[in-house]
Motif scaffolding. Structure first.
Motif, mmCIF file in Angstrom:
data_model
loop_
_atom_site.group_PDB
_atom_site.id
_atom_site.type_symbol
_atom_site.label_atom_id
_atom_site.label_comp_id
_atom_site.label_asym_id
_atom_site.label_seq_id
_atom_site.Cartn_x
_atom_site.Cartn_y
_atom_site.Cartn_z
ATOM 1 N N ASP A 5 21.564 19.277 0.640
ATOM 2 C CA ASP A 5 21.783 19.984 -0.614
ATOM 3 C C ASP A 5 23.268 20.059 -0.912
ATOM 4 N N PHE A 6 23.737 19.221 -1.860
ATOM 5 C CA PHE A 6 25.152 19.215 -2.193
ATOM 6 C C PHE A 6 25.557 20.469 -2.944
ATOM 7 N N GLY A 7 24.579 21.222 -3.450
ATOM 8 C CA GLY A 7 24.919 22.444 -4.154
ATOM 9 C C GLY A 7 25.588 23.455 -3.243
ATOM 10 N N ASN A 8 25.402 23.326 -1.920
ATOM 11 C CA ASN A 8 26.011 24.253 -0.980
ATOM 12 C C ASN A 8 27.201 23.640 -0.254
ATOM 13 N N SER A 9 27.647 22.473 -0.699
ATOM 14 C CA SER A 9 28.743 21.795 -0.004
ATOM 15 C C SER A 9 30.036 21.942 -0.777
ATOM 16 N N SER A 10 31.118 21.425 -0.181
ATOM 17 C CA SER A 10 32.431 21.510 -0.817
ATOM 18 C C SER A 10 32.572 20.536 -1.965
ATOM 19 N N VAL A 11 31.603 19.610 -2.116
ATOM 20 C CA VAL A 11 31.695 18.627 -3.190
ATOM 21 C C VAL A 11 31.576 19.304 -4.544
ATOM 22 N N GLY A 12 30.775 20.335 -4.638
ATOM 23 C CA GLY A 12 30.692 21.096 -5.875
ATOM 24 C C GLY A 12 29.692 20.566 -6.870
ATOM 25 N N VAL A 13 28.728 19.753 -6.438
ATOM 26 C CA VAL A 13 27.688 19.264 -7.330
ATOM 27 C C VAL A 13 26.485 20.172 -7.188
ATOM 28 N N SER A 14 25.880 20.563 -8.285
ATOM 29 C CA SER A 14 24.787 21.522 -8.233
ATOM 30 C C SER A 14 23.553 20.923 -7.590
ATOM 31 N N SER A 15 22.691 21.797 -7.040
ATOM 32 C CA SER A 15 21.458 21.343 -6.409
ATOM 33 C C SER A 15 20.525 20.707 -7.419
ATOM 34 N N LYS A 16 20.702 21.026 -8.684
ATOM 35 C CA LYS A 16 19.893 20.427 -9.736
ATOM 36 C C LYS A 16 20.058 18.919 -9.752
ATOM 37 N N ASN A 17 21.292 18.447 -9.475
ATOM 38 C CA ASN A 17 21.573 17.022 -9.519
ATOM 39 C C ASN A 17 21.491 16.359 -8.156
ATOM 40 N N SER A 18 21.361 17.141 -7.084
ATOM 41 C CA SER A 18 21.476 16.581 -5.744
ATOM 42 C C SER A 18 20.305 15.691 -5.374
ATOM 43 N N LYS A 19 19.195 15.760 -6.104
ATOM 44 C CA LYS A 19 18.034 14.946 -5.788
ATOM 45 C C LYS A 19 18.100 13.571 -6.440
ATOM 46 N N LYS A 20 19.090 13.368 -7.280
ATOM 47 C CA LYS A 20 19.186 12.092 -7.971
ATOM 48 C C LYS A 20 19.709 11.012 -7.036
ATOM 49 N N LYS A 21 19.145 9.841 -7.158
ATOM 50 C CA LYS A 21 19.614 8.690 -6.397
ATOM 51 C C LYS A 21 20.451 7.816 -7.324
ATOM 52 N N PRO A 22 21.653 7.420 -6.902
ATOM 53 C CA PRO A 22 22.476 6.568 -7.767
ATOM 54 C C PRO A 22 21.727 5.312 -8.182
ATOM 55 N N LYS A 23 21.734 5.033 -9.481
ATOM 56 C CA LYS A 23 20.996 3.893 -10.005
ATOM 57 C C LYS A 23 21.901 2.696 -10.266
ATOM 58 N N GLN A 24 23.167 2.953 -10.568
ATOM 59 C CA GLN A 24 24.067 1.877 -10.933
ATOM 60 C C GLN A 24 24.880 1.406 -9.739
ATOM 61 N N LYS A 25 25.188 0.135 -9.731
ATOM 62 C CA LYS A 25 26.001 -0.421 -8.656
ATOM 63 C C LYS A 25 27.487 -0.225 -8.920
ATOM 64 N N ILE A 26 27.841 0.071 -10.169
ATOM 65 C CA ILE A 26 29.240 0.253 -10.554
ATOM 66 C C ILE A 26 29.362 1.513 -11.404
ATOM 67 N N PHE A 27 30.426 2.294 -11.181
ATOM 68 C CA PHE A 27 30.720 3.416 -12.070
ATOM 69 C C PHE A 27 32.227 3.584 -12.182
ATOM 70 N N LEU A 28 32.658 4.360 -13.166
ATOM 71 C CA LEU A 28 34.080 4.513 -13.474
ATOM 72 C C LEU A 28 34.568 5.909 -13.127
ATOM 73 N N ILE A 29 35.774 5.967 -12.553
ATOM 74 C CA ILE A 29 36.427 7.242 -12.265
ATOM 75 C C ILE A 29 37.779 7.262 -12.972
ATOM 76 N N PRO A 30 38.032 8.238 -13.843
ATOM 77 C CA PRO A 30 39.369 8.340 -14.450
ATOM 78 C C PRO A 30 40.410 8.632 -13.373
ATOM 79 N N TYR A 31 41.501 7.882 -13.391
ATOM 80 C CA TYR A 31 42.551 8.091 -12.394
ATOM 81 C C TYR A 31 43.495 9.177 -12.904
ATOM 82 N N ILE A 32 43.002 10.424 -12.846
ATOM 83 C CA ILE A 32 43.755 11.583 -13.311
ATOM 84 C C ILE A 32 43.628 12.693 -12.271
ATOM 85 N N GLU A 33 44.503 13.699 -12.361
ATOM 86 C CA GLU A 33 44.541 14.763 -11.360
ATOM 87 C C GLU A 33 43.226 15.528 -11.266
ATOM 88 N N ARG A 34 42.483 15.577 -12.355
ATOM 89 C CA ARG A 34 41.198 16.295 -12.345
ATOM 90 C C ARG A 34 40.277 15.770 -11.250
#
Length: 200
Positions: A147-176
């Protein structure tokens, strides 16, 4: 061994005038790379920079001397070498060359998300194009890490059951999202990027 010219610095645009001058769409943050005498690759051609107009982003190459030759370069990419890039491009603190970042592993907390395949600049923001780690694709985040909802990652348990579907994704290279770029250990530490992957 001959050095590769595979560092993208610009794309050739329309010809200017009758003597072979060309407009450049600049991709590099370091205009010093366009120093007179520098060598570039454009397709199968090796071109020597004769002059560069910083106000017009236009270039004249010694090998291109008429409008017809200039037109043949239109829409072709212009590449420099790693050696020339490092020579003319002085980095500031916490600045990195794209070729140093490509290939680094992406971590959100202790979770390996994937590896940087390339970098794209979209409306002035650099995005890391990440190939998702195959183990993460095969097993899904929830089955390996609970359950990532209880981890330091900060993703809610609502989304923790999802399995990544895409082989590629984008991350903005910003401080956020970017905590630290660690070239020594070949990794980038991020935060909240698992959520980006799950919502992609």
């Amino acid at each position: 061994m001959q050095e590769k010219f595979d560092i993208l610095v610009a794309k050739c645009g329309k010809s200017i005038g009758l003597k072979g001058e060309i407009h450049l769409n600049i991709y590099s943050d370091f205009l010093d790379i366009f120093t007179r005498g520098n060598i570039f690759r454009c397709g199968d051609l090796m071109l020597t920079l004769e002059s560069f107009n910083v106000h017009k982003n236009s270039a004249k190459f010694s090998e291109i001397n008429d409008i017809e030759s200039a037109k043949m370069l239109n829409s072709h990419n212009l590449y420099s070498s790693k050696t020339l890039t490092e020579k003319y491009c002085n980095l500031g603190e916490n600045e990195f060359f794209w070729f140093d970042i490509i290939g680094l592993k992406i971590y959100d907390g202790d979770l390996l998300l994937g590896e940087v395949a390339e970098i794209e600049r979209i409306v002035g923001v650099d995005y890391l194009v990440v190939n998702v780690d195959r183990d993460l694709l095969d097993s899904g985040a929830s089955s390996n890490f609970g359950d990532f909802g209880n981890s330091s990652v900060g993703v809610s348990s609502k989304n923790s059951k999802k399995k990544p579907k895409q082989k590629i994704f984008l991350i903005p290279y910003i401080e956020r999202y970017i905590i630290k770029t660690d070239l020594k250990n070949k990794r980038i530490l991020t935060q909240d990027t698992l959520g980006i992957l799950e919502e992609s």
